[in-house]
Enzyme design. Structure first.
Site, PDB file in Angstrom:
ATOM      1  N   PHE A  47       0.794  -0.811  -0.379  1.00 56.60           N
ATOM      2  CA  PHE A  47       0.664  -0.140   0.362  1.00 56.60           C
ATOM      3  C   PHE A  47       0.502   1.240  -0.078  1.00 56.60           C
ATOM      4  O   PHE A  47       0.772   2.129   0.894  1.00 56.60           O
ATOM      5  CB  PHE A  47      -0.707   0.375   1.119  1.00 56.60           C
ATOM      6  N   HIS A  48       1.840   1.307  -1.460  1.00 55.24           N
ATOM      7  CA  HIS A  48       2.144   2.341  -1.109  1.00 55.24           C
ATOM      8  C   HIS A  48       3.439   2.309  -2.139  1.00 55.24           C
ATOM      9  O   HIS A  48       3.726   1.367  -2.848  1.00 55.24           O
ATOM     10  CB  HIS A  48       3.938   2.589  -0.595  1.00 55.24           C
ATOM     11  N   ALA A  49       3.771   3.759  -2.616  1.00 48.39           N
ATOM     12  CA  ALA A  49       4.143   3.814  -3.841  1.00 48.39           C
ATOM     13  C   ALA A  49       5.799   4.506  -3.380  1.00 48.39           C
ATOM     14  O   ALA A  49       6.088   5.099  -2.486  1.00 48.39           O
ATOM     15  CB  ALA A  49       4.247   4.610  -5.117  1.00 48.39           C
ATOM     16  N   ARG A  94       1.816  -0.497  -4.672  1.00 46.97           N
ATOM     17  CA  ARG A  94       2.008  -1.802  -5.316  1.00 46.97           C
ATOM     18  C   ARG A  94       1.132  -2.282  -3.676  1.00 46.97           C
ATOM     19  O   ARG A  94       1.220  -1.969  -3.106  1.00 46.97           O
ATOM     20  CB  ARG A  94       3.413  -2.680  -4.987  1.00 46.97           C
TER      21      ARG A  94
END
Ligand code: T46
Length: 141
Positions: A47-49, A94
């Site tokens: 839950f981040h880029a 992702r």
């Protein structure tokens, strides 16, 4: 978006296998290697880029779904074999889902850990995509 490579295997089913990375062109020097383990089935992580960080990820044991999102489309990649690795370039949101308990996710990263490099808010990620924050990097990979 999903760039995968095969990891060579040496061995046989009665004695097991050995896999390795050697002289592969991955486009960045590996500065850090880490892995995630002992996660229960159903665990969701990611839950981040990343602004700049690039990674090569693989699952030497278990079954993990990686969801890749470039801001306009999503792609699911199932890492359920020790002989397959996936690139996650900068600017890709992702999410990871553990399909089997104790699956291991290994990461070879282009840089040291830096929380400043993370984008953990999906709306901020979309805003940066819309502003063309990653256009240069995407066009040069
Ligand atoms: C990624 C996917 C594929 C550290 O203190 N040191 C480190 O080297 C790292 C990587 C993380 N952390 C801290 C930061 C967070 O408080 O450990 C916690 C979990 O890290 P993160 O949110 O990055 O964990 P995941 O499993 O969501 O993501 C990991 C990678 O770190 C990340 O870059 O893309 O696997």
């Amino acid at each position: 978006m999903a760039e995968q490579i095969s990891i060579p295997q040496i061995g046989a089913s009665d004695i097991g296998y050995l896999s390795f990375f050697q002289d592969i062109e991955i486009g960045f020097p590996i500065k850090r290697i880490y892995y995630t383990y002992e996660a229960p089935k159903g665990t969701k992580r990611g839950f981040h880029a990343h602004k700049k960080l690039q990674q090569l990820v693989w699952c030497p044991y278990g079954d993990i779904t990686i969801i890749l999102d470039n801001g306009t489309s999503r792609e699911n990649v199932r890492l359920d074999s020790p002989s397959s690795a996936l690139f996650i370039r900068q600017g890709i949101w992702r999410e990871m889902i553990w399909n089997r308990k104790n699956s291991v996710l290994c990461v070879a990263a282009s840089d040291h850990y830096d929380e400043e490099d993370y984008i953990r808010d999906y709306d901020v990620f979309i805003k940066l995509v819309d502003e063309g924050f990653w256009n240069y990097e995407r066009n040069t990979i």
